[in-house]
Scaffold this active site. Structure first.
Site, PDB file in Angstrom:
ATOM      1  N   GLU A 104       0.827  -1.179  -0.100  1.00 16.19           N
ATOM      2  CA  GLU A 104      -0.070   0.136   0.094  1.00 16.19           C
ATOM      3  C   GLU A 104       1.071   1.323  -0.018  1.00 16.19           C
ATOM      4  OE1 GLU A 104      -2.406  -3.331   1.761  1.00 16.19           O
ATOM      5  OE2 GLU A 104      -0.418  -2.601   2.041  1.00 16.19           O
TER       6      GLU A 104
ATOM      7  N   PHE B 141     -11.723  -7.156  13.435  1.00  4.85           N
ATOM      8  CA  PHE B 141     -10.810  -7.569  12.636  1.00  4.85           C
ATOM      9  C   PHE B 141     -10.039  -6.649  11.642  1.00  4.85           C
ATOM     10  CE2 PHE B 141      -8.947  -9.765   8.597  1.00  4.85           C
ATOM     11  CZ  PHE B 141      -8.043 -10.343   9.246  1.00  4.85           C
ATOM     12  N   GLN B 142      -8.911  -6.223  11.627  1.00  5.46           N
ATOM     13  CA  GLN B 142      -8.391  -5.188  10.623  1.00  5.46           C
ATOM     14  C   GLN B 142      -8.884  -3.839  10.961  1.00  5.46           C
ATOM     15  OE1 GLN B 142      -8.305  -6.621   6.576  1.00  5.46           O
ATOM     16  NE2 GLN B 142      -6.286  -7.558   7.038  1.00  5.46           N
TER      17      GLN B 142
ATOM     18  N   LYS C 175     -17.458  -0.488   5.521  1.00  3.15           N
ATOM     19  CA  LYS C 175     -18.027  -1.749   4.605  1.00  3.15           C
ATOM     20  C   LYS C 175     -19.522  -1.556   4.495  1.00  3.15           C
ATOM     21  CE  LYS C 175     -17.114  -6.339   3.115  1.00  3.15           C
ATOM     22  NZ  LYS C 175     -16.458  -7.810   3.317  1.00  3.15           N
TER      23      LYS C 175
ATOM     24  N   MET D 263      24.635   8.484   1.832  1.00  2.00           N
ATOM     25  CA  MET D 263      24.559   9.952   2.511  1.00  2.00           C
ATOM     26  C   MET D 263      24.595   9.434   4.003  1.00  2.00           C
ATOM     27  SD  MET D 263      24.084  12.841   1.869  1.00  2.00           S
ATOM     28  CE  MET D 263      23.368  13.252   0.470  1.00  2.00           C
TER      29      MET D 263
END
Length: 584
Positions: free
Chosen positions: A52, A114-115, A164, A482
């Site tokens: 993502e 969940f999630q 949802k 760097m």
């Protein structure tokens, strides 16, 4: 036309009505209704990324290279939290993106489902605005408002969190023309009295300089054209931040190069010595200003910016002008022409003589005396062999990023995609995917270091799956370059964890993904290898083995002003001091 539909269908319809043709995303349970609607249409292309974070960076690359908002679609919980780095990157660099995240059903919010994650709470500090949609009847209007907020004023990221059950429920769809866009109406016209004061200062200044930033590019092509007209008409030297490269052409006769921590000697000394500093669309980032109490100490200062919160936030200015860069530059030109097109020609002539003297230091020269490939040489050859192409350049973050800014020339805006404010390692590869999707026939190159590139290496799967011929040009010094440079110069050469002893064979890695791998380790083979990369009609990983301990100069050490720079030993006849550098 207003009509009844599910929330999931509203999302897709709203994207179509906003002119979206591409969405970068990764499915999950909380966004499956939206993915089902995407499956049943052909107008919007979905690019399946492998992470993502990459979806948001790809949306950034798409947005930066097109001027249109980028769109990412992620699921709830870890899908949304993985998007946080990209959102923060876009916020820092003013990139317009819209991220749609799934959420657990409204009746489960707060139950540790969940999630589940508090996506709106988590992303509030790293978005321009965000919303949790609790009712399907509000969904379409909020999406349209999200696009408005992302693109108007100072651009930036917005997030819309969609439970949802809101996706499953039905309501009347609101088209954009009828949507309530809220009260966000940024001021675009500058104050004419202050603009006239700025023009008077331009007329009288002996040592003026234009200091430009990404705001010029964000304002659109017309703003860059107006900037070029103003520079050519007045003869005033111009420099730029990292994010502003391309707004004025690198081949232009008034161009000083980039300024800042790794900016050019002449650009930094011009900023330090000017008597009129005109900031156009930049935000006085600390990598530009150096030590604040010594920044441009002898100048009157003007600042043109559409974001009122940027004015006097870091540097106090004498002439603040709040407005869109394009509108303000148009008015500056009108007033300046109406007043007789005057400048202090005698002062400018002496000023340019001083600048030309600084240029003779040749601050980008380097010793090319070893058997291996110098990173500067690799980029000089890349520039020479690709500058005639329809070319877009992305970068990761580190030494290679600064060398790319120094040695690659940008003639037009929207051709340079890099992570400026946040300095996000792992940005460049997915950003190049977004750019290539937007410009399928163009040459898209991501200049990378091996350490940064490995952070989102999984996107080779995306490039191969969608036949995206992105070129990954890796300057491989087997170091966190760097970090190693700072440890050498500032931390007593204590190299704490700034290298990896387990790097992959990048050629074999490319082949494992179904792409082409090219290895270059000798200067004599470099041109042929670069041409092979350019001519290959598919994704390429180019492993360019470069000098392991090369430092990036010029460099303003932390806490020093613009006139205290470290230069490479090849840049000055009086090169003394350790580690191949001299303080000037």
């Amino acid at each position: 036309m207003t009509r009844q539909m599910t929330g999931a269908k509203m999302v897709v319809q709203a994207l179509k009505d906003q002119g979206v043709d591409t969405v970068f995303g990764y499915p999950g349970g909380a966004v499956l209704p939206i993915y089902d609607e995407l499956f049943q249409q052909n107008e919007i292309r979905h690019i399946l990324v492998r992470h993502e974070q990459a979806a948001v960076h790809a949306a950034e690359g798409y947005a930066r290279s097109t001027g249109k908002p980028g769109v990412a679609l992620v699921t709830s919980g870890p899908g949304a939290t993985n998007a946080v780095t990209g959102l923060t990157d876009a916020l820092m660099d003013s990139i317009p993106i819209v991220v749609l995240s799934g959420q657990v059903p409204t009746f489960m919010i707060g139950s540790d489902a969940f999630q589940e994650a508090d996506t709106v709470g988590i992303t509030r500090p790293c978005t321009k605005m965000n919303w949790l949609v609790k009712d399907t009847k509000d969904l379409a209007s909020l999406i349209h408002e999200g696009f408005h907020v992302a693109c108007q004023g100072r651009p930036g990221p917005v997030l819309i969190d969609i439970p949802k059950d809101v996706q499953f429920a039905s309501a009347q769809y609101t088209p954009p023309a009828k949507a309530d866009l809220g009260h966000y109406q940024p001021r675009v016209k500058g104050d004419m009295e202050t603009i006239t004061e700025l023009v008077e200062a331009i007329e009288n200044a002996e040592r003026p300089v234009f200091y430009t930033g990404g705001g010029v590019i964000n304002s659109g092509a017309a703003a860059s054209q107006l900037l070029r007209e103003l520079v050519e008409a007045t003869g005033i030297p111009i420099t730029s931040t990292l994010m502003g490269l391309g707004a004025y052409p690198a081949s232009g006769k008034h161009w000083l190069g980039m300024l800042g921590m790794h900016g050019l000697y002449e650009a930094n000394l011009a900023m330090h010595g000017c008597d009129l500093m005109i900031n156009i669309g930049a935000r006085f980032d600390d990598r530009i200003t150096g030590r604040l109490d010594a920044f441009s100490p002898h100048s009157r200062k003007a600042h043109i910016d559409i974001d009122p919160s940027s004015i006097n936030k870091v540097i106090r200015v004498d002439m603040p002008i709040i407005g869109d860069v394009g509108h303000v530059l148009e008015d500056v030109l009108k007033v300046w022409k109406a007043r007789g097109r005057k400048v202090n020609r005698e002062g400018l002539q002496k000023w340019w003589a001083q600048i030309d003297d600084w240029k003779r230091v040749n601050c980008l020269s380097y010793k090319n005396d070893g058997p291996g490939i110098k990173p500067q040489y690799a980029l000089e050859r890349l520039e020479a062999l690709t500058k005639g192409h329809d070319r877009y350049i992305c970068t990761e973050v580190g030494q290679h990023q600064m060398w790319a800014a120094q040695y690659l020339g940008f003639e037009d805006p929207n051709r340079w995609m890099t992570s400026g404010g946040l300095g996000t390692m792992g940005y460049g590869f997915p950003a190049s995917v977004g750019v290539q999707v937007a410009h399928p026939k163009s040459l898209v190159i991501n200049v990378a270091g091996e350490a940064s590139w490995l952070m989102n290496m999984q996107e080779m799967g995306t490039a191969v799956q969608f036949n995206l011929p992105v070129k990954q040009f890796i300057l491989n010094n087997e170091r966190l370059g760097m970090v190693r440079q700072w440890q050498e110069l500032l931390h007593g050469e204590r190299y704490s964890h700034s290298w990896s002893e387990a790097l992959p064979d990048f050629v074999k890695l490319a082949e494992a993904f179904g792409a082409k791998g090219i290895l270059a380790k000798d200067p004599g083979e470099l041109d042929d290898a670069i041409m092979e990369m350019i001519e290959y009609d598919g994704p390429v990983i180019f492993d360019c083995l470069v000098e392991k301990h090369e430092n990036c100069f010029p460099m303003i050490p932390s806490g020093e002003p613009h006139n205290k720079m470290l230069l490479g030993a090849a840049s000055t006849k009086d090169a003394i001091g350790a580690k191949g550098a001299v303080m000037v």
